[in-house]
Design an enzyme around this catalytic site. Structure first.
Site, mmCIF file in Angstrom:
data_model
loop_
_atom_site.group_PDB
_atom_site.id
_atom_site.type_symbol
_atom_site.label_atom_id
_atom_site.label_comp_id
_atom_site.label_asym_id
_atom_site.label_seq_id
_atom_site.Cartn_x
_atom_site.Cartn_y
_atom_site.Cartn_z
ATOM 1 N N HIS A 52 29.653 66.889 -1.295
ATOM 2 C CA HIS A 52 28.804 66.505 -0.165
ATOM 3 C C HIS A 52 27.893 67.684 0.166
ATOM 4 C CE1 HIS A 52 32.108 63.457 1.266
ATOM 5 N NE2 HIS A 52 31.480 63.094 0.164
ATOM 6 N N ASN A 103 38.743 61.916 0.435
ATOM 7 C CA ASN A 103 37.519 62.374 1.102
ATOM 8 C C ASN A 103 37.745 63.737 1.732
ATOM 9 O OD1 ASN A 103 34.777 61.741 2.422
ATOM 10 N ND2 ASN A 103 36.063 62.227 4.205
ATOM 11 N N GLU A 104 36.928 64.705 1.361
ATOM 12 C CA GLU A 104 36.873 66.027 1.972
ATOM 13 C C GLU A 104 38.268 66.632 2.226
ATOM 14 O OE1 GLU A 104 34.248 65.697 5.363
ATOM 15 O OE2 GLU A 104 32.494 65.468 4.068
ATOM 16 N N PRO A 105 39.046 66.836 1.170
ATOM 17 C CA PRO A 105 40.425 67.311 1.345
ATOM 18 C C PRO A 105 40.532 68.691 1.984
ATOM 19 C CG PRO A 105 39.772 67.419 -0.962
ATOM 20 C CD PRO A 105 38.704 66.634 -0.253
#
Length: 528
Positions: free
Chosen positions: A298, A200-202
């Site tokens: 996202h 998630n969202e690195p």
């Protein structure tokens, strides 16, 4: 401009010429013969909210907590969201599991609930290297990984799997987790967990999880971690669909939030998104199988009205107007939102996010699908939030998005938007599964989407939005083609109530009908 678009705009101008009216007349043209393509059922998704009775189609277990999730004992770390705390919140409080000491309890309960509601599951696999070892509260800077407060996360075990791993093990394995899920729920192709997010969202790991992954991830690191995890997962369940790189937003799309190797590699590739897709294509050749099936991003709009970002929920007229127009940044070449993106990055050009991303896919790795596994336009308790949500769902269907999952509290007007497409009559009736061409000459005041369904021949569904804050518009609807339509039933919601209500029934005259659309309203027409 292609020939079809010239014909389409010409047809609207002809309608306008032969149908003189007041200044607030708006023409809507529906062209059933111009089939755009199938509408993915997975665009009507949620994250881990209560699905209520919305007939959502997929639900995601994701967010910052999942980067540090230990599936063996269900501990997770909140990172900067809450004091770097490691605890059992994800399991015990968030999902209500009664025995959080059992392996995979949080994920198991999540999948079971989804299956009970008839929803597919998108689960997040940790990829940053470490997960919470315990549920003992705040982790201090002195206890940053590696330390006893963390376990190491490896993508591949390399030895026989067990369904009952040792909770004291200093290492947990992603492929063993996928095997656990397949053993409990079958592989993806047999009704098990269909989709996996690769973390998630690195790009934000140093901000959200500074004790777990303090350094900025590099382009090359992301490819290496993705290759290791994806290949391990697909060896366990070759039928699973993998999503990556789960980017948080604009700067991640461009540079992975100023990754150390971004300047060098962007000289060749232009953006991190281009680089990632090109490397995934190369990895398919190397492994003789696709490792990443869906480009996942996202989108929390940066658009502002009156100096306030629309996601903050302000409902002053300027914010409402900005929120109502913001979905156009997903597609419209003629719309430039007020945001730092258009000011500092695109230099006054439109964002056109979906075509922009799709062009990168087409150039770098054709066949990759597109997903928005988090998005929110704010003000879900105000009609502007409901209209923006309804607009976005229409856009996702029209532009071929594979999966989308709303993130945030499901308030009354968010729910109304879902019901408009998924259960407009309270009996499970839904918008069609194939998008057809529909348009209007005034995209600032109105939006329109249309569909058909092979299982219900002779029916057209039309969603029309009046985005004017003060004035009703006189909708003049024309269905083009030789097929004759006799009658319509309208349903909708407006600023007075988020409840979807049956509205007027009417007859079509030579495939035309007229109806006044109240200010700030969404109307669905079922034409037969």
């Amino acid at each position: 401009m292609g020939p079809f678009h010239r014909i389409f705009i010409g047809a609207l101008l002809v309608l306008a010429a032969v149908s003189p009216g007041l200044a607030d007349d708006i023409h809507f043209l529906i062209m059933p013969a111009e089939v755009i393509g199938p509408i993915s059922p997975y665009i009507y998704g949620l994250n881990d909210q209560d699905p209520l009775d919305l007939r959502a189609t997929v639900r995601r277990l994701g967010g910052n907590r999942l980067t540090g999730y230990n599936w063996v004992n269900n501990a997770s770390n909140a990172g900067s969201d809450w004091h770097q705390e490691s605890d059992d919140w994800l399991c015990a409080q968030h999902l209500g599991d009664s025995d959080c000491s059992e392996p995979g309890a949080a994920a198991r309960d999540f999948v079971e609930e989804n299956q009970a509601f008839g929803m597919a599951s998108l689960l997040t696999l940790p990829m940053a290297g470490y997960a919470a070892a315990d549920k003992n509260g705040e982790v201090t800077a002195a206890q940053a990984a590696p330390s006893s407060r963390w376990v190491k996360v490896e993508p591949k075990k390399g030895s026989p799997f067990t369904l009952h791993p040792n909770p004291q093990s200093p290492v947990i394995y992603d492929d063993e987790f996928v095997n656990f899920l397949a053993a409990n729920f079958h592989p993806a192709a047999q009704g098990g967990v269909a989709f996996y997010d690769l973390d998630n969202e690195p790009a934000l790991w140093p901000q959200t999880h500074p004790l777990l992954h303090p350094s900025k991830p590099t382009y090359m690191e992301m490819v290496q971690r993705t290759e290791a995890l994806a290949s391990a997962v697909l060896k366990v369940d070759p039928t699973a669909t993998l999503f990556g790189p789960v980017l948080y937003g604009w700067q991640a799309f461009l540079t992975l939030q100023d990754a150390p190797d971004s300047a060098q590699l962007n000289q060749t590739y232009g953006t991190f998104t281009d680089y990632y897709l090109a490397q995934m294509k190369a990895l398919e050749k190397k492994h003789r199988r696709r490792l990443v099936h869906v480009l996942d991003v996202h989108w929390y709009p940066e658009a502002q009205g009156g100096g306030k970002r629309i996601t903050l929920g302000d409902t002053s007229p300027d914010s409402v107007e900005a929120r109502l127009q913001a979905p156009r940044s997903l597609w419209d070449p003629g719309y430039v939102e007020q945001s730092w993106i258009t000011k500092d990055s695109t230099k006054g050009a439109a964002i056109q996010l979906i075509p922009w991303l799709q062009a990168k896919i087409d150039r770098r790795y054709p066949g990759t699908r597109l997903s928005f596994s988090e998005y929110d336009y704010g003000a879900g308790d105000h009609v502007s939030g409901g209209l923006a949500q309804a607009d976005v769902l229409g856009i996702f269907g029209k532009y071929g998005v594979f999966l989308a999952a709303y993130w945030g509290d499901l308030k009354a007007y968010n729910q109304a938007a879902y019901r408009l497409y998924r259960d407009y009559d309270g009996k499970g009736s839904a918008f069609g599964d194939t998008a057809i061409s529909a348009g209007t000459e005034n995209v600032e005041k109105a939006s329109v989407y249309a569909s058909v369904d092979a299982h219900q021949p002779g029916v057209i569904w039309i969603v029309a939005l009046n985005k004017d804050q003060k004035n009703a518009v006189h909708g003049l609807f024309q269905i083009d083609g030789s097929q004759s339509y006799a009658r319509y039933q309208a349903y909708g919601f407006n600023s007075r109530s988020p409840a979807i209500k049956p509205l007027r029934q009417g007859a079509l005259d030579h495939n035309q009908f007229n109806l006044d659309l109240p200010p700030l309203s969404a109307t669905l027409f079922v034409c037969q």
